[in-house]
Design a protein around this motif. Sequence first.
Motif, PDB file in Angstrom:
ATOM      1  N   CYS A  59      30.470 150.906   6.192  1.00  0.00           N
ATOM      2  CA  CYS A  59      29.685 151.733   7.107  1.00  0.00           C
ATOM      3  C   CYS A  59      28.651 152.526   6.306  1.00  0.00           C
ATOM      4  N   PRO A  60      27.396 152.531   6.730  1.00  0.00           N
ATOM      5  CA  PRO A  60      26.369 153.273   6.001  1.00  0.00           C
ATOM      6  C   PRO A  60      26.514 154.793   6.116  1.00  0.00           C
ATOM      7  N   HIS A  61      27.347 155.261   7.012  1.00  0.00           N
ATOM      8  CA  HIS A  61      27.531 156.701   7.187  1.00  0.00           C
ATOM      9  C   HIS A  61      28.444 157.293   6.117  1.00  0.00           C
ATOM     10  N   ALA A  62      29.658 156.751   5.996  1.00  0.00           N
ATOM     11  CA  ALA A  62      30.622 157.345   5.062  1.00  0.00           C
ATOM     12  C   ALA A  62      31.349 156.290   4.231  1.00  0.00           C
ATOM     13  N   ARG A  63      30.782 155.084   4.180  1.00  0.00           N
ATOM     14  CA  ARG A  63      31.297 154.007   3.342  1.00  0.00           C
ATOM     15  C   ARG A  63      32.715 153.563   3.712  1.00  0.00           C
ATOM     16  N   CYS A  64      33.077 153.698   4.949  1.00  0.00           N
ATOM     17  CA  CYS A  64      34.375 153.248   5.432  1.00  0.00           C
ATOM     18  C   CYS A  64      34.341 151.733   5.681  1.00  0.00           C
ATOM     19  N   PRO A  65      35.489 151.055   5.563  1.00  0.00           N
ATOM     20  CA  PRO A  65      35.524 149.611   5.808  1.00  0.00           C
ATOM     21  C   PRO A  65      35.393 149.295   7.300  1.00  0.00           C
ATOM     22  N   MET A  66      34.381 148.534   7.642  1.00  0.00           N
ATOM     23  CA  MET A  66      34.120 148.210   9.043  1.00  0.00           C
ATOM     24  C   MET A  66      35.156 147.260   9.636  1.00  0.00           C
ATOM     25  N   ASP A  67      35.838 146.469   8.808  1.00  0.00           N
ATOM     26  CA  ASP A  67      36.832 145.540   9.350  1.00  0.00           C
ATOM     27  C   ASP A  67      38.046 146.266   9.920  1.00  0.00           C
ATOM     28  N   ARG A  68      38.147 147.548   9.685  1.00  0.00           N
ATOM     29  CA  ARG A  68      39.236 148.347  10.274  1.00  0.00           C
ATOM     30  C   ARG A  68      38.809 148.996  11.581  1.00  0.00           C
ATOM     31  N   GLY A  69      37.571 148.709  11.978  1.00  0.00           N
ATOM     32  CA  GLY A  69      37.033 149.285  13.208  1.00  0.00           C
ATOM     33  C   GLY A  69      37.462 148.520  14.444  1.00  0.00           C
ATOM     34  N   CYS A  78      33.096 152.180  14.010  1.00  0.00           N
ATOM     35  CA  CYS A  78      33.722 152.499  12.730  1.00  0.00           C
ATOM     36  C   CYS A  78      34.944 153.388  12.972  1.00  0.00           C
ATOM     37  N   LEU A  79      36.013 153.078  12.317  1.00  0.00           N
ATOM     38  CA  LEU A  79      37.266 153.802  12.451  1.00  0.00           C
ATOM     39  C   LEU A  79      37.168 155.251  11.957  1.00  0.00           C
ATOM     40  N   CYS A  80      36.380 155.482  10.928  1.00  0.00           N
ATOM     41  CA  CYS A  80      36.367 156.806  10.285  1.00  0.00           C
ATOM     42  C   CYS A  80      35.728 157.915  11.113  1.00  0.00           C
ATOM     43  N   HIS A  81      34.505 157.700  11.590  1.00  0.00           N
ATOM     44  CA  HIS A  81      33.792 158.781  12.273  1.00  0.00           C
ATOM     45  C   HIS A  81      33.172 158.359  13.596  1.00  0.00           C
TER      46      HIS A  81
END
Length: 116
Positions: A59-69, A78-81
């Motif tokens: 994710c370009p926002h907080a570098r979270c893995p998109m495959d967990r979304g 995105c799962l993170c935010h």
Amino acid sequence: MSSEKVPEKGSNPDFEPPWFYAADENSLKEGKLLHVEPGGRNVLLLKTEGEIHAFTNICPHARCPMDRGRLEEFTLTCLCHGRRFDVRTGECLNDSLQLKRYKWKLEGGKIGVKIE
């Protein structure tokens, strides 16, 4: 939404750099997220309404893995935010961010991704 990780299987004689083997077409299921590493890159493959899409898996926002979304129709969240992206364009629906798209091709039942 569940995701799978397909280990990199090395080079495939059907693809030559800058194209790299990513996955077998039959391993990519409609509405599922598939993390692959063609050419050592962190890539997300997905299929919606029969169309394949390839993006960076970060994710370009907080570098979270998109495959967990979560993927719902054409929206990848995105799962993170909670950033939501339109998988047809890669554009973020919350702000001006964008997922990096990769070109892909299908040859002999194998998906190749262009890594430059």
